[in-house]
Design a protein around this motif. Sequence first.
Motif, PDB file in Angstrom:
ATOM      1  N   LYS B  57       0.821  -1.208   0.000  1.00 34.81           N
ATOM      2  CA  LYS B  57       0.000   0.000   0.000  1.00 34.81           C
ATOM      3  C   LYS B  57       0.861   1.267   0.000  1.00 34.81           C
ATOM      4  CE  LYS B  57      -3.657  -2.572   0.706  1.00 34.81           C
ATOM      5  NZ  LYS B  57      -4.561  -2.862  -0.414  1.00 34.81           N
ATOM      6  N   TYR B  59       1.266   4.887   1.350  1.00 31.72           N
ATOM      7  CA  TYR B  59       0.821   5.673   2.495  1.00 31.72           C
ATOM      8  C   TYR B  59       1.175   7.138   2.335  1.00 31.72           C
ATOM      9  CZ  TYR B  59      -0.801   1.658   5.012  1.00 31.72           C
ATOM     10  OH  TYR B  59      -1.541   0.580   5.397  1.00 31.72           O
ATOM     11  N   PRO B  61       0.096  10.891   4.515  1.00 32.44           N
ATOM     12  CA  PRO B  61       1.538  11.073   4.624  1.00 32.44           C
ATOM     13  C   PRO B  61       2.170   9.842   5.249  1.00 32.44           C
ATOM     14  CG  PRO B  61       0.354  12.416   6.240  1.00 32.44           C
ATOM     15  CD  PRO B  61      -0.662  11.691   5.453  1.00 32.44           C
ATOM     16  N   LEU B 108     -11.997  13.467   4.858  1.00 30.15           N
ATOM     17  CA  LEU B 108     -11.047  12.404   4.531  1.00 30.15           C
ATOM     18  C   LEU B 108     -10.978  12.336   3.010  1.00 30.15           C
ATOM     19  CD1 LEU B 108     -12.259   9.827   7.167  1.00 30.15           C
ATOM     20  CD2 LEU B 108     -10.036  10.971   7.131  1.00 30.15           C
ATOM     21  N   ASP B 115      -3.362   4.871  -0.934  1.00 26.64           N
ATOM     22  CA  ASP B 115      -4.237   3.835  -0.383  1.00 26.64           C
ATOM     23  C   ASP B 115      -4.868   4.230   0.950  1.00 26.64           C
ATOM     24  OD1 ASP B 115      -4.172   1.517  -2.231  1.00 26.64           O
ATOM     25  OD2 ASP B 115      -2.009   1.741  -1.927  1.00 26.64           O
ATOM     26  N   LEU B 116      -4.524   5.410   1.454  1.00 28.00           N
ATOM     27  CA  LEU B 116      -5.096   5.835   2.736  1.00 28.00           C
ATOM     28  C   LEU B 116      -5.503   7.296   2.595  1.00 28.00           C
ATOM     29  CD1 LEU B 116      -5.471   4.857   5.735  1.00 28.00           C
ATOM     30  CD2 LEU B 116      -3.422   6.174   6.232  1.00 28.00           C
ATOM     31  N   PRO B 170     -13.857   3.142   3.923  1.00 26.09           N
ATOM     32  CA  PRO B 170     -13.004   2.063   4.433  1.00 26.09           C
ATOM     33  C   PRO B 170     -13.809   0.836   4.845  1.00 26.09           C
ATOM     34  CG  PRO B 170     -12.298   4.171   5.285  1.00 26.09           C
ATOM     35  CD  PRO B 170     -13.535   4.435   4.486  1.00 26.09           C
TER      36      PRO B 170
ATOM     37  N   ARG C 154     -23.746   4.009   5.262  1.00 28.85           N
ATOM     38  CA  ARG C 154     -23.668   2.575   4.991  1.00 28.85           C
ATOM     39  C   ARG C 154     -24.917   1.851   5.497  1.00 28.85           C
ATOM     40  NH1 ARG C 154     -18.691  -0.822   7.523  1.00 28.85           N
ATOM     41  NH2 ARG C 154     -17.463   0.765   6.477  1.00 28.85           N
ATOM     42  N   ALA C 250      -4.520   1.005   5.461  1.00 26.49           N
ATOM     43  CA  ALA C 250      -5.323   1.180   4.255  1.00 26.49           C
ATOM     44  C   ALA C 250      -6.556   0.274   4.250  1.00 26.49           C
ATOM     45  CB  ALA C 250      -4.453   0.902   3.033  1.00 26.49           C
ATOM     46  N   ARG C 252      -8.162  -1.029   6.922  1.00 26.82           N
ATOM     47  CA  ARG C 252      -8.934  -1.042   8.146  1.00 26.82           C
ATOM     48  C   ARG C 252     -10.313  -0.441   7.954  1.00 26.82           C
ATOM     49  NH1 ARG C 252      -9.334   0.983  13.413  1.00 26.82           N
ATOM     50  NH2 ARG C 252      -9.127   3.230  13.263  1.00 26.82           N
ATOM     51  N   ASP C 253     -11.265  -0.964   8.683  1.00 26.86           N
ATOM     52  CA  ASP C 253     -12.621  -0.428   8.668  1.00 26.86           C
ATOM     53  C   ASP C 253     -12.805   0.395   9.932  1.00 26.86           C
ATOM     54  OD1 ASP C 253     -15.326   0.088   8.726  1.00 26.86           O
ATOM     55  OD2 ASP C 253     -15.911  -1.931   8.089  1.00 26.86           O
ATOM     56  N   THR C 254     -12.905   1.708   9.764  1.00 28.48           N
ATOM     57  CA  THR C 254     -13.010   2.575  10.942  1.00 28.48           C
ATOM     58  C   THR C 254     -14.438   2.655  11.473  1.00 28.48           C
ATOM     59  OG1 THR C 254     -13.153   4.369   9.341  1.00 28.48           O
ATOM     60  CG2 THR C 254     -11.031   4.039  10.427  1.00 28.48           C
TER      61      THR C 254
END
Lengths: 157, 209, 389, 352
Positions: B57, B59, B61, B108, B115-116, B170, C154, C250, C252-254
């Motif tokens: 992945k 990242y 930052p 976000l 990827d983040l 996510p 969701r 990347a 992870r489900d928050t």
Amino acid sequence: MTDRQDPGEILSAPLIIEYPFKRTTGPVIGAFLTGLRERVLVGSRAEDGRVLVPPAEFDPVSGEDLTELVEVGPQGVITTWAWVTQPHAKHPLDEPFAWVLVKLDGADTPMLGALAAPGIEAVSTGARVEPVWADEREGHIDDIAHWTLVDPEGGRA
Amino acid sequence: MPEIQLPASLRDVEPVRSVRTPAQLDYTFTAGDATSRFLRGITQKKIIGQQATPQSKVYVPPRGADPELGAATPIEVEVAQVGTVTSFCVVNLQFYGSGMEIPYTSALILLDGADLSIMHLIQEIPADQVRIGMRVEAVWRDDADIEPTLESIKWFRPTGEPDDVNVRIPGEKRGTGLGSWVGGVAPTELVVRNPRTGVGGTEADGGEG
Amino acid sequence: MGHERVAVVGIGQTKHEATRGDVSVAGLLREAAQRALADAEMTWTDVDAVVIGKAPDFFEGVMMPELFLADALGCTGKPMFRVHTAGSVGGSTAIVASQLISAGIHERVLTVAFEKQSESEAMWALSLPIPFTPPLHAGAGGYFAPHIRSYIRRAKAPDHIGMLVALKDRQNGLKNPYAHLHEHDISFDSIKESMMLWDPIRYAETCPSSDGACALVLGSEKVADEAKAQGRTPAWVQGTAMRSEPTLSAERDTVLPLGGALCAADVYRQAGITNPRKDVDAVEMYVPFSWFEPMWLENLGFAEPGEGWKMTEAGATAMDGDLPVNMSGGVLCTNPIGASGMLRFAEAAMQVRGTAGEHQIDGVRKAVGHAYGGGSQFFAMWVVGTEKP
Amino acid sequence: MRDIAIISFDQTPARRSVPELNEVEMLMPAIHGALAKVDMTIDDIGFTCSGSTDYLAGTAFSFVSTLDGVGPWPPIQESHVEMDGAWALYEAWVKLQLGEIDTALVYAYAKSSPGDLPMVLTRQLDPITVAPLWADSVSLAALQARALLDAGKATEADLAEVAARSRRSALDNPNAQLAWDRPADDLLADGYHIAPLRKSDCPPITDGAACVILAAGDVARSKVSRPAWIRGIDHRVEPIHLGLRDLTVSESTRIAGEKAGVAGGEVDVAELHAPFSHQELILREALGLGDGTAINPSGGALAANPMMTAGLIRIGEVASRIWSGEANRGVAHATSGPCLQQNLVCVLEGEN
């Protein structure tokens, strides 16, 4: 792929952590600070009869509440000491001084303080000392500006 | 509360109940390797992510470790300065030191190629029109004001492109989220692909399925 | 779970307030600890070891404060241990304490968790201006609000669910004499009209900042059997579990973190729970912002994905519902951060022991305590029950 | 009790400052190194526990970002103590006693260089009656040293001997920060730092990290030919106020040593976490260690003192000597708080 950088390339910046913490004292430590404001030193009587200074809210051995506060000092003797040649800007005194543990008259455990003395040779375990009070006192450990030596005849050295 | 017995000298004076003990500690903070490399990219108005391996992945930052692999991230990858809002909130609270006019939107943003999501501000659009899936682009400070900080990007603004209706919140790519119980059955570690062993996850993750 | 059985045999907490101006930090801890010891009919000298938990040291501005608190908690000459796992710490501290008994090392362990937030400000301690670090644009609420928005989208949840949770928890808190907030005039409309701080989170859907402490006395099977013989019901620890995952990864489900679900699955397995909704009688879960109730209902296996809010809306989580949640009023009424997790664990034990007073649910045989911390990434849970495991 | 052994240990080279790496970057090589030495990955580990403190570098929740160095994905069983890593090891040992898992990874780290360490440590003291005086950690240790000298239990020459021997031993330790060969007499000719302590009586300020891996029974045996079995481990605390303690003895070390079973056999080697030279003398007495015991062959905390980590390193150093066969039975000690306030003792033994 990149190589690790030299330390010189790393970004750095000052980080200052500062806060005027407001601490609630509870009644026992509150009484100790009240005493300092009034130029009186107090300790607490432990379960085994010892007088602890600064007073403890609780017995250091059994953990039980301590509630009896008694007046001690203001003079006492040095039980151990350390000589600081180059004081830190945050230290209580600007000139070379001694950290001392002082067992106050009537107390069984010593408390920490900063002793103003002309030099390392003037300080010794067993020497008598007394507090020098700050002119303006507000109920704070700094109400004792520092400690000073007392000569054997009872006057200041 | 136990009853306190005071010596006579303290019985008739106002008791101290609280005390101010200000304290200041001075540190010299150093950014470390990953952050220094990232921020040097920022001073060239580039957003440079990092990854541990060419397959892992990206990242942004970067913070020095790929938290899924537990490995350093030596590979640098420039990512786009446009991306998609994956979620956001509208802030009505004057936050300590923020100096922002309220309300403002903190979002976000998943930059293309990363990827983040990063958290940053959305401006140049009324707060109540910000949407999940909205495409946004970075707005930099004037060149003279560019410094090694993510705040050299003043904010993000809408690009005007159509929304990305397939935006991945996510965990949502599995429909119900990673930590959900479906049919009363608990998820297991195998719900996700273990990036070190390849075990778990779905074939879409590159896992064993 | 280890070889030895463990039970909660004493519970104490302070009156929680914005500022406990009458007690020192030590006094605050002792208020909770002495109540727990009295409840267990023990004194300081009966305790074999003490386990202390709290959130970051900057809150009180004392580095590793357990060191200066050692004699306040009667630790002289004893083992004293300090746990810090972010917001889940109150739960993980109780778990570490229980393991000292289940591993057969000690018989009687006192565990205490606290925060005296009034000594500084959480907002300050949580937003130290670390150079080169991306600014968090609006504190903890600003961090969690986008994830709550993701949940709402969701799960296709209607807007009023968060307000229903806030109303329920604040009304439950009125029954709890120790709770920080006692908002007698609370109503759905007053919550709805409260300021939207971090849309979608309103002021009245947000936890307070509290001074407070919680303490538990944990005992071995022998100690618990003795308590029972004397008419004091122990709450048997039937399972404990912890899970951690990265803050920023990347995959992870928050919203519904995998770690939270794995933690629940582990603790239920130990406690013999196969159908959480049916087998659990009461839950104290960590809900600092109201929307976390439906989120955790799904994450902890009480509801299918997207259905948690329907349980809340139908009243299933109310005091008279089939799965009462946060009978104490929860974190929404009381939030001494380091202690908040232990308060959840303590309330679960009180329900099992039948000592929860006005907020007691009848006939609780199994209760769950839950805590989480960090960016929804550290989890601690236990199941306590009336039966020996 | 279940048989639990130390099977791997790694540490980063101790340095005064590691500005080019953040905490997780500094820590990762220790974790990866410890795993590689026993051919394991994080996926082989049942429980992870770490020790650190936010105050050293001035960043709250420091442990949250360093956990990234482990790669906790899928989610793992993990915990953190705001204590030296030796106590994290204690928690891991307790967890292994429960019998559900067979392996645990323990790490600790500290960057003391960003702050003014002796002043940062004043924030541990009683926040109302002592901390406002800013009585630094070296000054407090000097008070203890004076008490020991006054009691006739040591001379300044004894302190210098400890200082000289520790740095001489450190010459054999590639991870040491301070290693040199100067006779004790030579050290006595130096002026005082904070009397009665000389600079040579004090530890360096260190950035560093360490990692230890534990395993139970047959798992341990399958990984190393001579596991370092934990035969006893215990920790005790005393009040923080120096006035409430006899500074010339360490009562908490004595109790912990007794509970851990130090006296149950010959002690070939002891790694004592004595940041100041006089503290080694106090600890030796508290643990009843005689002339037959090699003390701090690594150089101890006088050669490298990464906060929160130096105690865990003591355990790793003793274990290393058991794996190699150099020692059969050893004692590791960790301390925390001013003037040896809190102490942990661990007895390790090889199998013959």
